[in-house]
Design a protein around this motif. Structure first.
Motif, short mmCIF file in Angstrom:
data_model
loop_
_atom_site.label_atom_id
_atom_site.label_comp_id
_atom_site.label_asym_id
_atom_site.label_seq_id
_atom_site.Cartn_x
_atom_site.Cartn_y
_atom_site.Cartn_z
N ILE A 120 -3.63 0.88 -7.29
CA ILE A 120 -2.76 -0.29 -7.35
C ILE A 120 -1.30 0.13 -7.21
O ILE A 120 -0.50 -0.54 -6.55
CB ILE A 120 -2.98 -1.07 -8.67
CG1 ILE A 120 -4.46 -1.41 -8.84
CG2 ILE A 120 -2.13 -2.33 -8.69
CD1 ILE A 120 -4.79 -2.06 -10.17
N TRP A 123 -0.70 0.75 -3.58
CA TRP A 123 -0.44 -0.50 -2.86
C TRP A 123 1.01 -0.94 -3.06
O TRP A 123 1.67 -1.36 -2.11
CB TRP A 123 -1.35 -1.61 -3.38
CG TRP A 123 -2.81 -1.41 -3.18
CD1 TRP A 123 -3.41 -0.49 -2.35
CD2 TRP A 123 -3.87 -2.12 -3.80
NE1 TRP A 123 -4.77 -0.58 -2.44
CE2 TRP A 123 -5.09 -1.58 -3.32
CE3 TRP A 123 -3.91 -3.16 -4.73
CZ2 TRP A 123 -6.32 -2.07 -3.75
CZ3 TRP A 123 -5.13 -3.64 -5.16
CH2 TRP A 123 -6.32 -3.10 -4.67
N ARG A 126 3.51 0.93 -0.93
CA ARG A 126 3.56 0.44 0.46
C ARG A 126 4.30 -0.90 0.53
O ARG A 126 5.10 -1.13 1.44
CB ARG A 126 2.14 0.27 1.02
CG ARG A 126 1.41 1.57 1.28
CD ARG A 126 2.07 2.43 2.36
NE ARG A 126 2.34 1.74 3.61
CZ ARG A 126 1.43 1.53 4.57
NH1 ARG A 126 0.19 1.95 4.42
NH2 ARG A 126 1.77 0.92 5.69
N TYR A 127 4.01 -1.78 -0.42
CA TYR A 127 4.61 -3.12 -0.38
C TYR A 127 6.11 -3.10 -0.69
O TYR A 127 6.83 -4.03 -0.30
CB TYR A 127 3.86 -4.07 -1.32
CG TYR A 127 2.78 -4.84 -0.60
CD1 TYR A 127 2.90 -6.20 -0.35
CD2 TYR A 127 1.62 -4.20 -0.14
CE1 TYR A 127 1.92 -6.92 0.32
CE2 TYR A 127 0.63 -4.89 0.53
CZ TYR A 127 0.79 -6.25 0.77
OH TYR A 127 -0.19 -6.95 1.45
N TRP A 136 4.08 -8.39 6.28
CA TRP A 136 2.87 -9.20 6.17
C TRP A 136 2.89 -10.44 7.07
O TRP A 136 1.88 -11.11 7.21
CB TRP A 136 2.64 -9.62 4.72
CG TRP A 136 3.90 -10.14 4.07
CD1 TRP A 136 4.49 -11.35 4.25
CD2 TRP A 136 4.73 -9.42 3.18
NE1 TRP A 136 5.64 -11.44 3.51
CE2 TRP A 136 5.82 -10.27 2.82
CE3 TRP A 136 4.68 -8.14 2.60
CZ2 TRP A 136 6.83 -9.88 1.95
CZ3 TRP A 136 5.67 -7.76 1.73
CH2 TRP A 136 6.74 -8.61 1.41
N PHE A 144 -3.07 -8.88 3.56
CA PHE A 144 -3.46 -7.99 2.46
C PHE A 144 -4.93 -7.60 2.54
O PHE A 144 -5.27 -6.42 2.51
CB PHE A 144 -3.16 -8.66 1.11
CG PHE A 144 -3.58 -7.83 -0.08
CD1 PHE A 144 -2.96 -6.63 -0.36
CD2 PHE A 144 -4.62 -8.27 -0.90
CE1 PHE A 144 -3.36 -5.86 -1.46
CE2 PHE A 144 -5.02 -7.50 -2.00
CZ PHE A 144 -4.39 -6.30 -2.28
N PHE A 148 -4.25 -4.80 5.79
CA PHE A 148 -3.86 -3.71 4.91
C PHE A 148 -5.08 -3.01 4.29
O PHE A 148 -5.25 -1.80 4.44
CB PHE A 148 -2.92 -4.22 3.82
CG PHE A 148 -2.46 -3.16 2.86
CD1 PHE A 148 -1.79 -2.03 3.30
CD2 PHE A 148 -2.71 -3.28 1.49
CE1 PHE A 148 -1.37 -1.04 2.43
CE2 PHE A 148 -2.28 -2.31 0.60
CZ PHE A 148 -1.62 -1.18 1.07
N LEU A 149 -5.94 -3.76 3.60
CA LEU A 149 -7.09 -3.15 2.94
C LEU A 149 -8.28 -2.95 3.87
O LEU A 149 -9.20 -2.18 3.55
CB LEU A 149 -7.52 -4.00 1.74
CG LEU A 149 -6.55 -4.09 0.57
CD1 LEU A 149 -7.17 -4.87 -0.58
CD2 LEU A 149 -6.13 -2.71 0.07
N VAL A 164 -3.77 3.16 2.82
CA VAL A 164 -3.95 3.31 1.36
C VAL A 164 -4.09 4.78 0.99
O VAL A 164 -3.62 5.22 -0.06
CB VAL A 164 -5.18 2.52 0.89
CG1 VAL A 164 -5.43 2.74 -0.60
CG2 VAL A 164 -5.01 1.04 1.18
N PHE A 316 0.22 -9.41 -4.62
CA PHE A 316 0.13 -9.02 -3.22
C PHE A 316 -0.11 -10.17 -2.25
O PHE A 316 -0.17 -9.94 -1.04
CB PHE A 316 -0.96 -7.96 -3.06
CG PHE A 316 -0.66 -6.69 -3.82
CD1 PHE A 316 0.27 -5.79 -3.35
CD2 PHE A 316 -1.29 -6.44 -5.03
CE1 PHE A 316 0.57 -4.64 -4.07
CE2 PHE A 316 -1.01 -5.29 -5.77
CZ PHE A 316 -0.06 -4.39 -5.28
N LEU A 392 -11.48 -2.57 -3.11
CA LEU A 392 -11.06 -3.66 -3.98
C LEU A 392 -12.20 -4.23 -4.83
O LEU A 392 -12.02 -4.39 -6.05
CB LEU A 392 -10.40 -4.77 -3.16
CG LEU A 392 -9.91 -5.98 -3.97
CD1 LEU A 392 -8.95 -5.57 -5.07
CD2 LEU A 392 -9.26 -7.01 -3.05
#
Length: 518
Positions: A120, A123, A126-127, A136, A144, A148-149, A164, A316, A392
């Protein structure tokens, strides 16, 4: 002939010097605040308060803080400070080999949490950079979960997600550097820098959010009291659960940190400072988050309840949408996600330190050797599970079960064991009172021995009923049973095994006298 353990009683200066220590009460308090203030304060408390009576929720919240949170925090402090060891060593000194199992149970829980908590933070790293140019785009939700994931749907996907993987490796590298540096030069130094930085950054975020159009509507939604909620037992259960999870009590962190504090330190006064600082930050987070959600609701012409959410969805998905529309959105984004990184990192360090301290005590390893022996495998498992396309769902399931049926259960068992099996509560009270500025009386014995375990048992049973009625999150049975119940039950089995391993460290495993421990 005198054995090494007899010649070098536990808590001796040379043993404490080898384990490491915080240089002052101030450093300890900052480290304890750094552990308590984490991701849950920012993304969980605001929504829990909103869903459970708004302004009226503050009443059960304060009651829970006073009758459960602070008493349990002081229990952890008393165990670590009196018995001068990691969670397994402290419990071993209190009640022998059987009690040691409680310590390893807590260590196992921390190991599981550390493995998924790190991703987390990755993440959020990166954000923080995504916020600068709003990477985004127009659909934060699709970005997201998809871009991203790269979530696998349907089925299981264990392909690595490069976006990630690398920040996750970076997070673990930073954590290893900190814990290898030691208690004072690593954990203490980071806390002294990061906690003031976190407060300043989040204050700036809150101030900026308060000046957004619609902020007043968001705050009105959060703080308007629903007095009828006070008659709902579920609201009170939510308050006790929130306080318990947010203070980092019950799973070895505060026991470990308290063992690094000088013998004459005021532990009860320190606990009061940490508890109030944690709750103050939660209230601050609620103001900042709902001011921003009020802006989002106004911008989209909807009610606040249509945009209010918590957890990963808030951080997110909802916040990137706010950042895209808000004036100076990039500034808000960097502050918000930067705060998540700092809060998460200090909490992760405290969680992994519980495992390192236990391994050092049990196997008589140097700090560097224990840190690498714990950190490298934890990082490897973290990468293999959570830097993948199914990361996730695994994270969500493990987090829910280890928090509810790991932390809650071991906390209830530990309180009852200390109070009624080992009957050590009065000794811990005397120990804390010897140097504490907040005198503990019979009221503390009643709260820790009866009231708090009863309240947490209610929360635990309520959670169990909900999971049995419907599989958590709608996930398939293999995920709920294998990851969820497997993680919660596996740490207990491992604890029983580890407690029966012989100690390699030449320390006295017996309980101290009341006078010697002061």
């Amino acid at each position: 002939m005198t054995s090494p353990a007899q010649a070098q009683p536990h808590g001796a200066p040379q043993e404490e010097q080898a384990r490491g220590a915080f240089s002052s009460r101030r450093v300890f308090i900052l480290a304890a605040i750094g552990s308590a203030v984490g991701l849950g304060n920012i993304w969980r408390f605001p929504y829990v308060a909103y869903e459970n009576g708004g302004g009226a929720f503050l009443i059960p919240y304060l009651v829970a803080l006073l009758v459960a949170g602070l008493p349990f925090l002081l229990l952890d402090y008393g165990i670590g400070h009196r018995y001068r060891g990691s969670a397994p060593l402290s419990f071993r000194r209190m009640g022998g080999a059987t009690a040691e199992t409680l310590g390893w149970w807590q260590v196992g829980i921390c190991a599981v949490i550390a493995i998924y908590y790190a991703v987390i933070i990755a993440w959020a790293v990166r954000y923080t950079f995504f916020s600068i140019d709003k990477t985004w785009g127009a659909d934060p939700d699709a970005f997201f979960f998809g871009d991203f994931l790269e979530m696998a749907s349907p089925g299981i996907g264990l392909d690595f997600v490069g976006g990630v993987l690398w920040p996750l490796i970076l997070v673990w590298a930073a954590v290893l550097v900190i814990v290898v540096a030691g208690v004072e030069k690593g954990i203490g130094a980071v806390s002294v820098v990061f906690i003031p930085l976190l407060v300043v950054a989040f204050l700036a975020l809150v101030i900026r959010s308060l000046f957004l159009p619609g902020a007043a509507e968001g705050l009105d939604a959060l703080f308007t009291p629903n007095w009828d909620a006070l008659t709902d037992a579920g609201v009170w259960a939510a308050a006790f659960g929130q306080i318990f999870f947010s203070l980092s009590v019950g799973f070895g962190i505060m026991i470990t940190y308290a063992s690094y504090v000088g013998r004459r330190t005021d532990m009860t006064g320190s606990g009061l400072v940490v508890g109030l600082a944690n709750s103050s930050f939660e209230l601050l987070a609620g103001i900042g988050v709902f001011a921003a959600l009020g802006f989002m609701a106004q911008a989209n012409g909807v009610a606040v309840d249509e945009v209010a959410t918590s957890g990963i969805g808030l951080a997110f998905v909802a916040f990137p949408a706010i950042i895209s529309e808000a004036p100076a959105g990039a500034f808000i984004g960097v502050l918000f996600f930067g705060s998540l990184v700092v809060a998460g990192l200090t909490s992760l360090v405290s969680v992994i330190e519980v495992v390192i301290s236990a391994v050092r005590d049990k196997l008589d390893l140097s700090r560097a050797a224990a840190s690498l022996a714990v950190g490298v495998p934890a990082a490897a498992v973290s990468v293999l599970l959570f830097a993948t396309t199914t990361g996730l769902p695994i994270l969500d399931t493990a987090d829910h079960f280890i928090n509810r049926f790991g932390i809650l259960l071991v906390a209830v068992v530990a309180m009852l064991a200390v109070s009624w099996v080992y009957r050590d509560l009065d000794h811990l009270r005397d120990h804390l009172n010897a140097t504490g500025s907040l005198p503990l009386g019979t009221w503390w014995l009643v709260l820790v021995g009866v009231v708090t375990p009863a309240a947490l048992t209610y929360v635990l049973v309520d959670e169990l009923r909900a999971v049995l009625d419907e599989p958590y999150g709608g996930y398939p049975d293999w995920l709920v049973n294998g990851i969820g119940w497997g993680a919660a039950g596996g740490v207990l089995v491992l604890a029983v095994v580890l407690a029966r391993m012989p100690w390699k460290r030449t320390v006295d495993l017996s309980a101290p006298s009341k006078e010697a421990s002061r």
